[in-house]
Design a protein around this motif. Sequence first.
Motif, PDB file in Angstrom:
ATOM      1  N   LEU A   1      -3.415  -1.705   7.677  1.00  0.00           N
ATOM      2  CA  LEU A   1      -2.325  -1.037   6.975  1.00  0.00           C
ATOM      3  C   LEU A   1      -1.462  -2.079   6.264  1.00  0.00           C
ATOM      4  O   LEU A   1      -0.719  -2.817   6.907  1.00  0.00           O
TER       5      LEU A   1
ATOM      6  N   SER B   1      -1.320  -4.395  11.096  1.00  0.00           N
ATOM      7  CA  SER B   1      -0.280  -4.004  10.143  1.00  0.00           C
ATOM      8  C   SER B   1       0.843  -5.026  10.117  1.00  0.00           C
ATOM      9  O   SER B   1       0.857  -5.988  10.893  1.00  0.00           O
ATOM     10  N   ARG B   2       1.788  -4.814   9.229  1.00  0.00           N
ATOM     11  CA  ARG B   2       3.048  -5.528   9.264  1.00  0.00           C
ATOM     12  C   ARG B   2       3.845  -5.032  10.474  1.00  0.00           C
ATOM     13  O   ARG B   2       3.397  -4.157  11.217  1.00  0.00           O
TER      14      ARG B   2
ATOM     15  N   GLY C   1       0.829  -1.205   4.177  1.00  0.00           N
ATOM     16  CA  GLY C   1       2.094  -0.558   3.862  1.00  0.00           C
ATOM     17  C   GLY C   1       2.082   0.134   2.514  1.00  0.00           C
ATOM     18  O   GLY C   1       1.155  -0.021   1.717  1.00  0.00           O
TER      19      GLY C   1
END
Length: 366
Positions: free
Chosen positions: A197, A281-282, A199
């Motif tokens: 992800l 992800s972040r 974002g």
Amino acid sequence: MKRILLIGGGTGGHIVPLLAVGRELQKTAGEKGVNLNLMVLTDDGTWQNEFESEGIRFKKIFVPKFRRVQGGKINYLSFLAVPVAFVQALWLLFIFMPDLVFSKGSFASLAPSIVSRLYFIPLFIHESDSIPGLVNRFLAGSAKKVFISFEAAARYFPNKNLILSGNPIRESLTQGKKSEAARFFNFNPNVKTILFLAGSQGARFINQLVIDGLVRLTDEFQIIHQTGIKNFDSVKSESDKIISEGVENYGKKIEANYRIFGLLKEEELKNAYAMCDIIISRAGSGIFEISAVGKPAIVIPYPYSSKNHQRENALEFAEFGAVAMEEKNLGLGTLINQISYLLKPEIYSATSEKIKQFAKPDAAKI
């Protein structure tokens, strides 16, 4: 008739929770027989269909962009646009005249929140991160209540009426089924799947990590990759080039095991969470979705986030089993080794259970 205004913007992390809160407000109003009128103000038109399909009025507002220019200096020309933002907020709030305002922070919230106080409308704010943003810290003094996602954020709001709520998520995201998700992505349910992800805005480091390792990653795993809307075309072009270069061998495996999206819509994201075994992800507010679905996660905090708040988010998440890795220490080999470690049955089960303890599924209701 009760009118409630929801405001936020900048990134999906400040907008999507408004949808979750809006749904919960509608549910509660229905149970109590209250006639409810909801409107959302944001600077990002990407989400218009999602809100309007829920019966929530959508208005896009002008927001000055206080981005830093070369050399790290603020672009002060943006201040010339501030009066425009306030005039628009004055007009929109006058026309709608809500009974209360719920603000998620970011510069998109600043003018409407200040105007709400000029009209003596109660203001409620919510902070997604462990280190609050500048706007929420400024608005806290005039807010009736301050909701926070992380315990660590409490120290930035002394003497305020604080409520630890967590970050609101869409309930549907936890209700996916792997069998249906496998059909949706045309994947083998018995092959391990990794969800990357980047974002809604697109994390270049994560996107490049996937592209650089596409051949190796798809040789071992199935990959679902959200690039961010702005980066989709360039990342898709690069992945297509890799596929064409390996058309006689590895290209076929990439085509079979790689799914790329600019932005995963709600149904797609629900299936992605159900299908995947590991999430990368972040370390923004999306970690609350990750914890709610209970999948082991590797979070890579954005090193240039305001006040380095993503690093603080990641450190708190790591206390509940997530793996926090900094960009400067992360290469493809290290990432794959970490994925393989998390996939060990005894490690996977323990990590999944621990991550679930970070989740706050009642955040929208609170």
